[in-house]
Design an enzyme around this catalytic site. Structure first.
Site, mmCIF file in Angstrom:
data_model
loop_
_atom_site.group_PDB
_atom_site.id
_atom_site.type_symbol
_atom_site.label_atom_id
_atom_site.label_comp_id
_atom_site.label_asym_id
_atom_site.label_seq_id
_atom_site.Cartn_x
_atom_site.Cartn_y
_atom_site.Cartn_z
ATOM 1 N N GLU A 139 -6.317 -7.461 -0.953
ATOM 2 C CA GLU A 139 -6.609 -7.356 0.479
ATOM 3 C C GLU A 139 -7.943 -6.642 0.674
ATOM 4 O O GLU A 139 -8.171 -5.598 0.079
ATOM 5 C CB GLU A 139 -5.500 -6.556 1.201
ATOM 6 C CG GLU A 139 -5.652 -6.540 2.716
ATOM 7 C CD GLU A 139 -4.639 -5.626 3.399
ATOM 8 O OE1 GLU A 139 -3.419 -5.852 3.257
ATOM 9 O OE2 GLU A 139 -5.084 -4.668 4.076
ATOM 10 N N GLU A 160 0.818 -1.212 0.000
ATOM 11 C CA GLU A 160 0.000 0.000 0.000
ATOM 12 C C GLU A 160 0.852 1.262 0.000
ATOM 13 O O GLU A 160 1.112 1.857 1.053
ATOM 14 C CB GLU A 160 -0.942 0.002 1.214
ATOM 15 C CG GLU A 160 -1.993 -1.090 1.142
ATOM 16 C CD GLU A 160 -3.056 -0.981 2.232
ATOM 17 O OE1 GLU A 160 -2.896 -0.181 3.183
ATOM 18 O OE2 GLU A 160 -4.062 -1.714 2.132
HETATM 19 C C1 IDC Z 1 -3.512 -3.725 10.375
HETATM 20 C C2 IDC Z 1 -3.789 -4.835 11.364
HETATM 21 C C3 IDC Z 1 -3.560 -4.344 12.754
HETATM 22 C C4 IDC Z 1 -2.149 -3.771 12.850
HETATM 23 C C5 IDC Z 1 -1.990 -2.660 11.809
HETATM 24 C C6 IDC Z 1 -0.624 -2.007 11.800
HETATM 25 O O1 IDC Z 1 -5.092 -5.313 11.179
HETATM 26 O O2 IDC Z 1 -3.716 -5.405 13.680
HETATM 27 O O3 IDC Z 1 -1.944 -3.231 14.136
HETATM 28 O O4 IDC Z 1 -2.215 -3.234 10.530
HETATM 29 O O5 IDC Z 1 0.329 -2.818 11.337
HETATM 30 C C7 IDC Z 1 -4.299 -2.128 5.646
HETATM 31 C C8 IDC Z 1 -2.983 -2.792 5.753
HETATM 32 C C9 IDC Z 1 -2.955 -3.804 6.861
HETATM 33 C C10 IDC Z 1 -3.743 -3.300 8.071
HETATM 34 C C11 IDC Z 1 -5.197 -3.186 7.650
HETATM 35 C C12 IDC Z 1 -6.147 -2.764 8.777
HETATM 36 O O6 IDC Z 1 -2.577 -3.391 4.534
HETATM 37 O O7 IDC Z 1 -1.624 -4.022 7.209
HETATM 38 O O8 IDC Z 1 -3.622 -4.251 9.088
HETATM 39 N N1 IDC Z 1 -5.284 -2.241 6.543
HETATM 40 O O9 IDC Z 1 -5.786 -1.516 9.273
HETATM 41 N N2 IDC Z 1 -4.690 -1.282 4.709
HETATM 42 C C13 IDC Z 1 -5.914 -0.812 5.019
HETATM 43 C C14 IDC Z 1 -6.321 -1.422 6.194
#
Ligand code: IDC
Length: 326
Positions: free
Chosen positions: A251, A164
């Site tokens: 994702e 991302e």
């Molecule tokens: C989130 C995880 C969370 C973690 C956070 C930071 O769900 O537990 O603490 O990352 O690392 C994304 C990302 C993905 C995120 C997810 C939700 O690719 O890594 O995971 N998210 O926030 N993009 C949009 C949402």
């Protein structure tokens, strides 16, 4: 008479087993081979359209991904009809940059499980806090050189080169990065499918219109979280498709953008309908037991990581249902 009976039984056996054989294998790599992008469609080696559906790990540097065992992935393949698994290898937050060797070994062990199980596997360079993929480009070059050499010409492995990108532009930042990394991968494994992240956390798919990469077999990532990202984003995807941009939802989550916020049935349904109608492949976040609503399994599983079915969250039950073929 006896001969006739044997012949008759043989014909019955063949007629019954061919569809069963096809049904089992048409979801597998042995049947589909190297996937190809044709226009905006993803196709198998016979030119048949294919929709991949699977789940993504959480960050493999964290403990709640210890449920990624061969047994559990086999269960997802056999009981959920999963045909793809995504390995989210964070670059930062204790990920690859922090400990290259451990992360690399984890990725390798999961790729090997997926190859054994004959499913597709997405190797995700999970940049996130490092919004500009160029920040850790040298590490990315070295990582993808290694993996694409080790798994050269293996049709299971799909490369996702930047999860991302954020705070950066498509033409100025992401495109040059992508050109460099794709060059490295394709030198080793020319037919491998590659997914490229798009600006604004892989949501600005429209930026790619009229500025696609010059390579073939490239898909552009679109990510969404059902409660936060609604109809307008489906319009963006439609516009991208109309303009020949092939989209892969590598994702998505059933909650809000934080990965939590409760299971959102209504908005998830809207998305599932839309992705099915357009035959867009998707991977759900996340196959983990972190205490957040998008996780597929409840934290209770910690004590016995082999009982997935009994520990599914609402999201987990929903995703199982959406993946399972009729
Ligand atoms: C989130 C995880 C969370 C973690 C956070 C930071 O769900 O537990 O603490 O990352 O690392 C994304 C990302 C993905 C995120 C997810 C939700 O690719 O890594 O995971 N998210 O926030 N993009 C949009 C949402």
């Amino acid at each position: 008479m006896k001969k006739l009976l044997v012949l008759f039984l043989l014909i019955i056996a063949i007629t019954v087993s061919i569809p069963i054989f096809y049904r089992i294998n048409n979801n597998r790599v042995i049947y589909n081979g190297f996937l190809k992008v044709d226009g905006t469609k993803l196709k198998n080696r016979f030119g048949q359209e294919i929709q991949l559906k699977g789940v993504s790990s959480h960050g493999v540097q964290w403990e709640y991904t210890d449920i990624i065992t061969k047994e559990n992935l086999k269960y997802l393949r056999d009981e959920w009809d999963m045909n793809v698994f995504r390995i989210a290898m964070y670059t930062e937050e204790g990920g690859y940059i922090n400990d290259k060797e451990t992360n690399k070994q984890k990725v390798i062990s999961i790729i090997d499980i997926c190859i054994d199980l004959d499913i597709y596997v997405v190797v995700d360079w999970h940049n996130l806090k490092d919004g500009d993929p160029n920040k850790n480009k040298e590490a990315a070059r070295e990582f993808f050189e290694f993996i694409s050499e080790k798994y050269k010409n293996v049709p299971n492995v799909i490369y996702e080169i930047c999860n991302e990108p954020n705070g950066v532009l498509w033409t100025e930042h992401i495109k040059p990065y992508a050109n460099e990394i794709i060059e490295i991968i394709r030198k080793n494994t020319p037919k491998s499918l590659i997914i490229v992240g798009t600006p604004d956390y892989s949501k600005d798919i429209v930026s790619v219109v009229n500025s696609k990469l010059e390579y073939n077999n490239i898909l552009y990532a679109f990510h969404f979280y059902a409660s936060t990202h609604t109809e307008i984003y489906r319009q963006f995807i439609k516009y991208a498709l109309e303009n020949d941009v092939p989209v892969f939802v590598s994702e998505w989550g059933t909650g809000n953008y934080t990965g939590d916020g409760g299971f959102d049935y209504v908005n998830s349904e809207e998305w599932m309908k839309f992705l099915d109608e357009n035959n867009i492949s998707w991977i759900n976040w996340s196959f983990s037991y972190k205490d957040e609503s998008t996780a597929i399994v409840k934290p209770d599983i910690k004590d016995n990581i082999n009982i997935i079915e009994e520990n599914l969250t609402d999201s987990g039950k929903y995703i199982k249902n959406k993946m399972k073929k009729p």
